[in-house]
Design a protein around this motif. Sequence first.
Motif, PDB file in Angstrom:
ATOM      1  N   TYR A  53       0.953  -1.052   0.176  1.00 32.93           N
ATOM      2  CA  TYR A  53       0.058   0.100  -0.145  1.00 32.93           C
ATOM      3  C   TYR A  53       0.702   1.390  -0.121  1.00 32.93           C
ATOM      4  O   TYR A  53       0.712   2.308  -0.823  1.00 32.93           O
ATOM      5  CB  TYR A  53      -0.970   0.218   1.266  1.00 32.93           C
ATOM      6  N   ILE A  54       1.951   1.190   0.931  1.00 33.41           N
ATOM      7  CA  ILE A  54       2.950   2.466   0.827  1.00 33.41           C
ATOM      8  C   ILE A  54       3.404   2.584  -0.386  1.00 33.41           C
ATOM      9  O   ILE A  54       3.603   3.706  -0.867  1.00 33.41           O
ATOM     10  CB  ILE A  54       3.781   2.348   2.242  1.00 33.41           C
ATOM     11  N   GLN A  55       3.844   1.550  -1.041  1.00 34.99           N
ATOM     12  CA  GLN A  55       4.657   1.715  -2.414  1.00 34.99           C
ATOM     13  C   GLN A  55       3.542   2.427  -3.464  1.00 34.99           C
ATOM     14  O   GLN A  55       3.925   3.288  -3.893  1.00 34.99           O
ATOM     15  CB  GLN A  55       4.803   0.353  -3.142  1.00 34.99           C
ATOM     16  N   GLU A  56       2.146   2.235  -3.442  1.00 34.35           N
ATOM     17  CA  GLU A  56       1.379   2.883  -4.335  1.00 34.35           C
ATOM     18  C   GLU A  56       1.212   4.235  -3.752  1.00 34.35           C
ATOM     19  O   GLU A  56       0.807   4.976  -4.690  1.00 34.35           O
ATOM     20  CB  GLU A  56      -0.242   1.893  -4.175  1.00 34.35           C
ATOM     21  N   PHE A  57       1.256   4.309  -2.367  1.00 37.82           N
ATOM     22  CA  PHE A  57       1.134   5.626  -1.817  1.00 37.82           C
ATOM     23  C   PHE A  57       2.449   6.763  -2.496  1.00 37.82           C
ATOM     24  O   PHE A  57       1.927   7.821  -2.610  1.00 37.82           O
ATOM     25  CB  PHE A  57       0.940   5.687  -0.363  1.00 37.82           C
ATOM     26  N   LEU A  58       3.211   6.244  -2.218  1.00 40.93           N
ATOM     27  CA  LEU A  58       4.436   6.952  -2.629  1.00 40.93           C
ATOM     28  C   LEU A  58       4.422   7.257  -4.212  1.00 40.93           C
ATOM     29  O   LEU A  58       4.882   8.372  -4.719  1.00 40.93           O
ATOM     30  CB  LEU A  58       5.723   6.301  -2.272  1.00 40.93           C
ATOM     31  N   GLN A  59       4.099   6.168  -4.886  1.00 38.35           N
ATOM     32  CA  GLN A  59       3.940   6.265  -6.273  1.00 38.35           C
ATOM     33  C   GLN A  59       2.828   7.474  -6.685  1.00 38.35           C
ATOM     34  O   GLN A  59       3.252   8.407  -7.439  1.00 38.35           O
ATOM     35  CB  GLN A  59       3.487   4.802  -6.954  1.00 38.35           C
ATOM     36  N   ALA A  60       1.794   7.304  -6.184  1.00 40.95           N
ATOM     37  CA  ALA A  60       0.734   8.371  -6.160  1.00 40.95           C
ATOM     38  C   ALA A  60       1.560   9.884  -5.984  1.00 40.95           C
ATOM     39  O   ALA A  60       0.787  10.681  -6.595  1.00 40.95           O
ATOM     40  CB  ALA A  60      -0.447   8.224  -5.505  1.00 40.95           C
ATOM     41  N   ALA A  61       2.250   9.950  -4.895  1.00 35.80           N
ATOM     42  CA  ALA A  61       2.943  11.107  -4.594  1.00 35.80           C
ATOM     43  C   ALA A  61       3.756  11.657  -5.320  1.00 35.80           C
ATOM     44  O   ALA A  61       4.258  12.746  -5.349  1.00 35.80           O
ATOM     45  CB  ALA A  61       3.179  11.001  -3.083  1.00 35.80           C
ATOM     46  N   GLY A  62       4.248  10.781  -6.184  1.00 32.05           N
ATOM     47  CA  GLY A  62       5.548  11.238  -7.277  1.00 32.05           C
ATOM     48  C   GLY A  62       6.922  10.992  -6.567  1.00 32.05           C
ATOM     49  O   GLY A  62       7.774  11.625  -6.936  1.00 32.05           O
ATOM     50  N   ASP A  63       6.908  10.297  -5.529  1.00 33.24           N
ATOM     51  CA  ASP A  63       8.237  10.253  -4.809  1.00 33.24           C
ATOM     52  C   ASP A  63       9.349   9.166  -5.231  1.00 33.24           C
ATOM     53  O   ASP A  63       8.826   8.322  -5.892  1.00 33.24           O
ATOM     54  CB  ASP A  63       7.965   9.473  -3.472  1.00 33.24           C
ATOM     55  N   THR A  64      10.507   9.769  -5.330  1.00 29.69           N
ATOM     56  CA  THR A  64      11.566   9.029  -5.901  1.00 29.69           C
ATOM     57  C   THR A  64      12.592   8.693  -4.816  1.00 29.69           C
ATOM     58  O   THR A  64      13.572   7.974  -5.206  1.00 29.69           O
ATOM     59  CB  THR A  64      12.257   9.824  -6.978  1.00 29.69           C
ATOM     60  N   GLN A  65      12.573   9.206  -3.646  1.00 34.12           N
ATOM     61  CA  GLN A  65      13.562   9.157  -2.694  1.00 34.12           C
ATOM     62  C   GLN A  65      13.298   7.779  -1.772  1.00 34.12           C
ATOM     63  O   GLN A  65      14.219   7.210  -1.395  1.00 34.12           O
ATOM     64  CB  GLN A  65      13.476  10.484  -1.819  1.00 34.12           C
ATOM     65  N   TYR A  66      11.922   7.806  -1.241  1.00 32.23           N
ATOM     66  CA  TYR A  66      11.583   6.420  -0.450  1.00 32.23           C
ATOM     67  C   TYR A  66      11.180   5.276  -1.229  1.00 32.23           C
ATOM     68  O   TYR A  66      11.220   4.193  -0.671  1.00 32.23           O
ATOM     69  CB  TYR A  66      10.651   7.096   0.594  1.00 32.23           C
ATOM     70  N   LEU A  67      10.600   5.437  -2.233  1.00 28.13           N
ATOM     71  CA  LEU A  67       9.697   4.125  -3.009  1.00 28.13           C
ATOM     72  C   LEU A  67      11.113   3.280  -3.348  1.00 28.13           C
ATOM     73  O   LEU A  67      10.662   2.114  -3.285  1.00 28.13           O
ATOM     74  CB  LEU A  67       9.260   4.913  -4.283  1.00 28.13           C
ATOM     75  N   PRO A  68      12.139   3.457  -3.764  1.00 30.64           N
ATOM     76  CA  PRO A  68      13.120   2.370  -3.973  1.00 30.64           C
ATOM     77  C   PRO A  68      13.718   1.890  -2.813  1.00 30.64           C
ATOM     78  O   PRO A  68      14.403   0.854  -2.992  1.00 30.64           O
ATOM     79  CB  PRO A  68      14.353   3.158  -4.603  1.00 30.64           C
ATOM     80  N   THR A  69      13.407   2.309  -1.536  1.00 31.88           N
ATOM     81  CA  THR A  69      13.666   1.650  -0.421  1.00 31.88           C
ATOM     82  C   THR A  69      12.741   0.488   0.015  1.00 31.88           C
ATOM     83  O   THR A  69      13.181  -0.166   0.939  1.00 31.88           O
ATOM     84  CB  THR A  69      14.049   2.587   0.918  1.00 31.88           C
TER      85      THR A  69
END
Length: 185
Positions: free
Chosen positions: A78-94
């Motif tokens: 769920y957090i992966q989807e959330f970060l993707q929707a937020a356009g995150d590039t810093q935390y998603l790869p972790t």
Amino acid sequence: MTGPVRPDSPFLDTARFVLNELSEYRFPITLRGMPYECWRCNERNLVPWLVHTRYWNVDGGKHQFDTEMITSEKALSYIQEFLQAAGDTQYLPTIKPRYSKTMRATYLSHGCRACDALFGDFPLGDTWFDEFVMQWGHEPVEVSLSKLPVIATLDRPYLEWAAMSMYYQDQALECEEAYDRDHEA
């Protein structure tokens, strides 16, 4: 013992009405990070750890908070989807599948942004409890939450939060077990 709900049931009409109303309702969900030092390289990381929402209570006089920790594999997806929707590039790869020698399996996990070491649920939970829960004591929730940095805030459907909260509280499992008990032969 109850049977299946009939298609012309007043309960179903009410449930459909409520679900349709709630499907349109959106509110902010915030993802916060927990500072965590890598066991392998000592890099300071911010681990996506806690999601929460804030809403006014019935009398409108005070904000209420609802929080959930991110520890299970399903929660991390769920957090992966959330970060993707937020356009995150810093935390998603972790957040990705990693092999755990302890578990002898590969699973979706938190990890170090510098060396990619797996951050296991148990050590993360210990850090959370020792460094944050025990330190906060009896502070109001809004003060405690403000100590964790915000990673992202998104307007999301209420039903998404309700389903996630239900999952975290194991209510879905309890309902399933109760249903199975009621329908045993």
